[in-house]
Design an enzyme around this catalytic site. Sequence first.
Site, short mmCIF file in Angstrom:
data_model
loop_
_atom_site.label_atom_id
_atom_site.label_comp_id
_atom_site.label_asym_id
_atom_site.label_seq_id
_atom_site.Cartn_x
_atom_site.Cartn_y
_atom_site.Cartn_z
N LYS A 78 1.87 -4.17 -2.47
CA LYS A 78 0.97 -2.91 -2.13
C LYS A 78 0.71 -3.06 -0.73
O LYS A 78 0.08 -4.20 -0.22
CB LYS A 78 0.23 -2.93 -3.00
CG LYS A 78 -0.59 -1.59 -2.81
CD LYS A 78 -1.78 -1.10 -3.99
CE LYS A 78 -2.24 0.20 -3.73
NZ LYS A 78 -3.28 0.71 -4.72
N SER A 158 -3.26 5.11 -7.13
CA SER A 158 -2.75 5.11 -5.96
C SER A 158 -1.64 3.90 -6.02
O SER A 158 -0.77 3.79 -4.89
CB SER A 158 -3.67 4.61 -4.90
OG SER A 158 -4.23 3.42 -5.02
N SER A 182 -6.08 2.83 -10.32
CA SER A 182 -4.88 2.79 -9.64
C SER A 182 -4.05 1.79 -10.00
O SER A 182 -2.88 1.68 -9.57
CB SER A 182 -5.36 2.84 -8.27
OG SER A 182 -5.52 3.83 -7.51
N1 GLN Z 1 -7.40 7.98 -8.67
C1 GLN Z 1 -8.63 7.51 -8.25
C2 GLN Z 1 -9.08 7.73 -6.72
O1 GLN Z 1 -8.50 8.72 -6.34
C3 GLN Z 1 -8.63 5.88 -8.12
C4 GLN Z 1 -7.85 5.36 -6.98
C5 GLN Z 1 -7.95 3.82 -7.12
O2 GLN Z 1 -8.04 3.09 -8.07
N2 GLN Z 1 -7.75 3.22 -5.91
O3 GLN Z 1 -10.07 7.59 -6.36
#
Ligand code: GLN
Length: 490
Positions: A78, A158, A182
């Site tokens: 990532k 994400s 995410s």
């Molecule tokens: N979808 C969540 C957010 O937008 C979690 C994102 C994540 O875990 N990095 O904050």
Amino acid sequence: MTELTKLTLAEALDGLKAKTFSSREITQDFIQAIEGARVLNAYVVETPEKALAMADTADARIAKGEGGKLEGAPLGIKDLYCTKGVRTTACSGILGEFTPTYESTVTQNLWDAGAVMLGKLNMDEFAMGSSNETSHFGNVINPWRRTGDNQGLTPGGSSGGSASSVAANLCLAATASDTGGSIRQPAAFTGTVGIKPTYGRASRYGMVAFASSLDQAGPIAKTVEDSAILLDVMCSHDPKDSTSLNVDTPDWRGDVAKGVKGMRIGIPKEYRIDGLSDEMNALWDQGIAWLKAAGAEIVEISLPHTKYALPAYYIVAPAEASSNLARYDGMRYGARVSGDNLTETYEATRASGFGREVQRRLMIGTYVLSSGYYDAYYLRAQKVRTKILNDFVEAFEGCDAILTPTCPSPAFAFGEKSGDPVEMYLNDVFTVTANLAGLPGISVPAGLSSTGLPLGLQVIGKALDETACFRVGGELERAAGFVAKPEKWW
Ligand code: GLN
């Protein structure tokens, strides 16, 4: 001959060790697969030369009968992890061509174990998002499609690049990160397995920070066993991260086959929310039935503060982000847009470098931390966070693990939720609680929707009890027998 890219990580490691094929061969196959799948936009940087050099080193070690736990295994990383000499931008425009001079601890652990880097994976900008629609490098496409429908679907976010690349056989497994879901939500959207360990298990050193008290590294992989293999190497005590825990890593791989006999599985009644689709509800019941049939005891539990988790998360996470992202001032890293004076340069850089969702979060975060509003928002959210943790502590007096859906519904189409941030945030309703409480959570594919898309179940464990996640996750995987793969159209 079997297509090497279709192997699981466990199978590939066996084949490499037995010299059935070389790391160079499997790496070459992945490089070719990645080139042929650029339409998915899963990789934002491809590093084929580096990959082949690493593969050759691994092959030389294997030839000598040496080699680490991941020797020769090609992985995707990532773009949140700093990789020495390889561009790292967390998919934000503000980082420009930033190329770190150091390696994150998690990725260093992988290379020390012999893994091969195929490249950097696309993600939502600074990991803010649930659909991978906020990346500076464009959307990641989910390899899955609804039956009889060619509409492009999001892979979740994400870690959408991580999830898509694993689902489409563009790496054996991938690193991901989870601040509010995410790892688990994109895993659920792509029929893959993702685990977020207990906060502090993996070092955050060299991970681009989003919300430091919630961020945690973890893998996305094809099977529960693969996720255990990768997590084991990712986790380590690290003096460079003050929140890193000095604890041993148990034999998680061995836990996967142990079964659930005698375990008490908690079912939180507050998770039967209105927005839960009928088929997700039914799959959750099916999961309960599978675990019961395998010898677990099912207990109803209560997590009374669940309804405050999402609002609390969407205060705490932006607040920490506004502090963490203050460093992107156009002076120290990446891109700069010059103004007539220092303040104008800051403003111009941040206005053009950050995308809309990141700007929204920074404004929310700055607002909830400002004097006059701090007590009303941030402090209250912190108190809610403690209550949520206490809910879990009490619930775990009566159970060993908790079973929930990972998300309310399957993968959605581009644009379907991006117009309304609150609707997008609702995706995270079942995942943010584990981050707020620092607990481990795994998502395992357990069935298909009526539209032919994967659905995931989540298992939350006590702090440091990833073992429970792997035992229950392994049982769900066996019971579900989920073998569906996306039909190749790319
Ligand atoms: N979808 C969540 C957010 O937008 C979690 C994102 C994540 O875990 N990095 O904050």
